[in-house]
Design a protein around this motif. Structure first.
Motif, PDB file in Angstrom:
ATOM      1  N   ILE A  84       0.873  -1.176   0.000  1.00 39.86           N
ATOM      2  CA  ILE A  84       0.000   0.000   0.000  1.00 39.86           C
ATOM      3  C   ILE A  84       0.908   1.225   0.000  1.00 39.86           C
ATOM      4  N   GLY A  85       0.873   1.967  -1.104  1.00 37.03           N
ATOM      5  CA  GLY A  85       1.671   3.190  -1.201  1.00 37.03           C
ATOM      6  C   GLY A  85       1.146   4.262  -0.265  1.00 37.03           C
ATOM      7  N   ARG A  86       1.972   5.253   0.005  1.00 40.15           N
ATOM      8  CA  ARG A  86       1.570   6.328   0.939  1.00 40.15           C
ATOM      9  C   ARG A  86       0.260   6.993   0.539  1.00 40.15           C
ATOM     10  N   ASP A  87      -0.006   7.115  -0.759  1.00 48.21           N
ATOM     11  CA  ASP A  87      -1.217   7.801  -1.214  1.00 48.21           C
ATOM     12  C   ASP A  87      -2.471   6.957  -1.082  1.00 48.21           C
ATOM     13  N   GLY A  88      -2.338   5.635  -0.926  1.00 48.80           N
ATOM     14  CA  GLY A  88      -3.499   4.758  -0.862  1.00 48.80           C
ATOM     15  C   GLY A  88      -3.852   4.297   0.531  1.00 48.80           C
ATOM     16  N   ILE A  89      -3.250   4.897   1.552  1.00 49.82           N
ATOM     17  CA  ILE A  89      -3.446   4.418   2.917  1.00 49.82           C
ATOM     18  C   ILE A  89      -4.771   4.921   3.476  1.00 49.82           C
ATOM     19  N   ARG A  90      -5.565   3.967   3.887  1.00 50.94           N
ATOM     20  CA  ARG A  90      -6.820   4.236   4.611  1.00 50.94           C
ATOM     21  C   ARG A  90      -6.827   3.305   5.811  1.00 50.94           C
ATOM     22  N   LEU A  91      -6.401   3.817   6.937  1.00 50.29           N
ATOM     23  CA  LEU A  91      -6.325   2.986   8.130  1.00 50.29           C
ATOM     24  C   LEU A  91      -7.716   2.714   8.687  1.00 50.29           C
ATOM     25  N   PRO A  92      -7.903   1.520   9.251  1.00 51.41           N
ATOM     26  CA  PRO A  92      -9.175   1.221   9.899  1.00 51.41           C
ATOM     27  C   PRO A  92      -9.415   2.174  11.067  1.00 51.41           C
ATOM     28  N   PRO A  93     -10.688   2.402  11.400  1.00 48.55           N
ATOM     29  CA  PRO A  93     -10.992   3.255  12.556  1.00 48.55           C
ATOM     30  C   PRO A  93     -10.308   2.720  13.821  1.00 48.55           C
ATOM     31  N   ASN A  94      -9.841   3.606  14.644  1.00 50.88           N
ATOM     32  CA  ASN A  94      -9.200   3.264  15.915  1.00 50.88           C
ATOM     33  C   ASN A  94      -7.943   2.414  15.751  1.00 50.88           C
ATOM     34  N   ALA A  95      -7.270   2.526  14.613  1.00 49.30           N
ATOM     35  CA  ALA A  95      -6.042   1.768  14.393  1.00 49.30           C
ATOM     36  C   ALA A  95      -4.971   2.235  15.363  1.00 49.30           C
ATOM     37  N   PRO A  96      -4.172   1.301  15.873  1.00 51.38           N
ATOM     38  CA  PRO A  96      -3.059   1.741  16.719  1.00 51.38           C
ATOM     39  C   PRO A  96      -2.077   2.567  15.887  1.00 51.38           C
ATOM     40  N   PRO A  97      -1.273   3.385  16.516  1.00 53.72           N
ATOM     41  CA  PRO A  97      -0.311   4.200  15.771  1.00 53.72           C
ATOM     42  C   PRO A  97       0.616   3.311  14.934  1.00 53.72           C
ATOM     43  N   ILE A  98       0.845   3.721  13.688  1.00 53.10           N
ATOM     44  CA  ILE A  98       1.723   2.971  12.789  1.00 53.10           C
ATOM     45  C   ILE A  98       2.407   3.966  11.858  1.00 53.10           C
TER      46      ILE A  98
END
Length: 165
Positions: A84-98
């Motif tokens: 997943i490239g930087r432009d396509g990142i959609r983290l799940p809700p409440n994702a831990p810091p990454i």
């Protein structure tokens, strides 16, 4: 160093495991990239778009993705590396810091038929299959636990991936 032949994938809270054969014959770069990171223990999520998939997200380190045994319709028991490239990142809700500064690696386990990587929020998303199941019975056993991640939730659940000698 001898090539690692198998990995064990598990769901920690649900106490279920499956042994998968690393596919050095089809995805040598991907096997190398993943085995360098073992063991992996990280928050699990269930896919929204691909259907019968559980996954975890890892920050890209020095890896530069190389398409190998790419697939759009993974089968039951396939373990995939999806960049997943930087432009396509959609983290799940409440994702831990990454750390997303270099992109992410989606390590995805497909537990049932009917999964597709064609339709999603950013369009088709192909990745590399790098491990396949050793036996059908294990795929069927872990499928119930993976489905439970969808119905009961993933809070506190970790996907574990470790070497098997």
């Amino acid at each position: 160093m001898t090539e690692l032949k198998f990995v064990r994938l598990g769901l920690r809270q649900r106490q279920i495991w499956i042994t998968l054969r690393l596919r050095w014959d089809r995805s040598p770069w991907t096997c190398e990239a993943i085995t360098k990171r073992l063991p992996i223990a990280s928050q699990i999520w269930h896919a929204k778009w691909a259907n019968n998939e559980v996954y975890t997200l890892l920050p890209v380190r020095e890896e530069i993705y190389r398409p190998e045994w790419t697939c759009a319709y993974p089968g039951p028991g396939d373990l995939m590396y999806l960049p997943i490239g930087r432009d396509g990142i959609r983290l799940p809700p409440n994702a831990p810091p990454i750390d997303t500064s270099n992109g992410l690696i989606d390590v995805a386990y497909f537990y049932e038929r009917g999964s597709s990587l064609i339709a999603g929020p950013t369009g088709p998303h192909l990745g590399n299959i790098f491990a396949t199941p050793v036996d059908v019975e294990s795929v069927e056993a872990i499928a119930n636990a993976c489905s439970d991640v969808w119905f009961s939730g993933a809070v506190g659940e970790e996907l574990l991936l470790e070497a098997v000698q």
